[in-house]
Design a protein around this motif. Structure first.
Motif, PDB file in Angstrom:
ATOM      1  N   ILE A  97      -8.503   6.438  -1.760  1.00  0.00           N
ATOM      2  CA  ILE A  97      -9.488   5.396  -2.054  1.00  0.00           C
ATOM      3  C   ILE A  97      -8.916   4.409  -3.065  1.00  0.00           C
ATOM      4  O   ILE A  97      -9.038   3.200  -2.904  1.00  0.00           O
ATOM      5  N   GLU A  98      -8.270   4.922  -4.121  1.00  0.00           N
ATOM      6  CA  GLU A  98      -7.649   4.043  -5.108  1.00  0.00           C
ATOM      7  C   GLU A  98      -6.531   3.217  -4.470  1.00  0.00           C
ATOM      8  O   GLU A  98      -6.380   2.040  -4.763  1.00  0.00           O
ATOM      9  N   LYS A  99      -5.740   3.831  -3.600  1.00  0.00           N
ATOM     10  CA  LYS A  99      -4.650   3.117  -2.924  1.00  0.00           C
ATOM     11  C   LYS A  99      -5.190   1.980  -2.063  1.00  0.00           C
ATOM     12  O   LYS A  99      -4.547   0.952  -1.913  1.00  0.00           O
ATOM     13  N   LYS A 100      -6.380   2.188  -1.483  1.00  0.00           N
ATOM     14  CA  LYS A 100      -6.976   1.168  -0.621  1.00  0.00           C
ATOM     15  C   LYS A 100      -7.222  -0.128  -1.391  1.00  0.00           C
ATOM     16  O   LYS A 100      -7.054  -1.217  -0.869  1.00  0.00           O
ATOM     17  N   TYR A 101      -7.602   0.002  -2.674  1.00  0.00           N
ATOM     18  CA  TYR A 101      -7.924  -1.175  -3.476  1.00  0.00           C
ATOM     19  C   TYR A 101      -6.790  -1.642  -4.370  1.00  0.00           C
ATOM     20  O   TYR A 101      -6.759  -2.777  -4.797  1.00  0.00           O
ATOM     21  N   ASN A 102      -5.852  -0.764  -4.688  1.00  0.00           N
ATOM     22  CA  ASN A 102      -4.717  -1.132  -5.524  1.00  0.00           C
ATOM     23  C   ASN A 102      -3.440  -1.036  -4.703  1.00  0.00           C
ATOM     24  O   ASN A 102      -2.809   0.006  -4.646  1.00  0.00           O
ATOM     25  N   LYS A 103      -3.055  -2.133  -4.080  1.00  0.00           N
ATOM     26  CA  LYS A 103      -1.850  -2.155  -3.260  1.00  0.00           C
ATOM     27  C   LYS A 103      -0.710  -2.873  -3.965  1.00  0.00           C
ATOM     28  O   LYS A 103       0.335  -3.087  -3.388  1.00  0.00           O
ATOM     29  N   GLY A 126       0.800  -1.222   0.000  1.00  0.00           N
ATOM     30  CA  GLY A 126       0.000   0.000   0.000  1.00  0.00           C
ATOM     31  C   GLY A 126       0.831   1.269   0.000  1.00  0.00           C
ATOM     32  O   GLY A 126       0.283   2.361   0.028  1.00  0.00           O
TER      33      GLY A 126
END
Length: 98
Positions: A51-57, A21
């Motif tokens: 928000i994008e970082k939360k799902y794309n780690k 992350g």
């Protein structure tokens, strides 16, 4: 000596989990700009928001739309030439052993 070496490794070696992350700390905008030869101020970062970082780690990329390159794709049976951005990407970071 082996004991001290193992202790130094444990204290100083970073592992893939340390950057889960947080790949933008491993591949910074400045590093990507230097690699691409383009100005950092013109880069587009992905993922960009929290928000994008939360799902794309698993990946980080920086792109520049400075190129004249195109790629041919087919959409509904029709071939089209679409612009391709220059991009520096880091993804799927994992630990390996030798």
């Amino acid at each position: 000596m082996e004991k001290e070496l193992n202790q130094v490794i444990e204290e100083n070696v970073l592992i893939a989990e340390d950057f889960k992350g947080k790949l933008d700390e491993l591949l910074t905008l400045e590093m990507a700009a230097e690699t691409s030869g383009y100005p950092a101020s013109e880069a587009k970062k992905s993922p960009d928001s929290e928000i994008e970082k939360k799902y794309n780690k698993i990946s980080i990329s920086y792109s520049w739309d400075k190129t004249n390159r195109t790629q041919q794709i087919e959409v509904m049976g029709r071939k089209m030439d679409v612009p391709v951005n220059d991009e520096v990407t880091l993804s799927w970071v994992e630990n390996i052993t030798l």
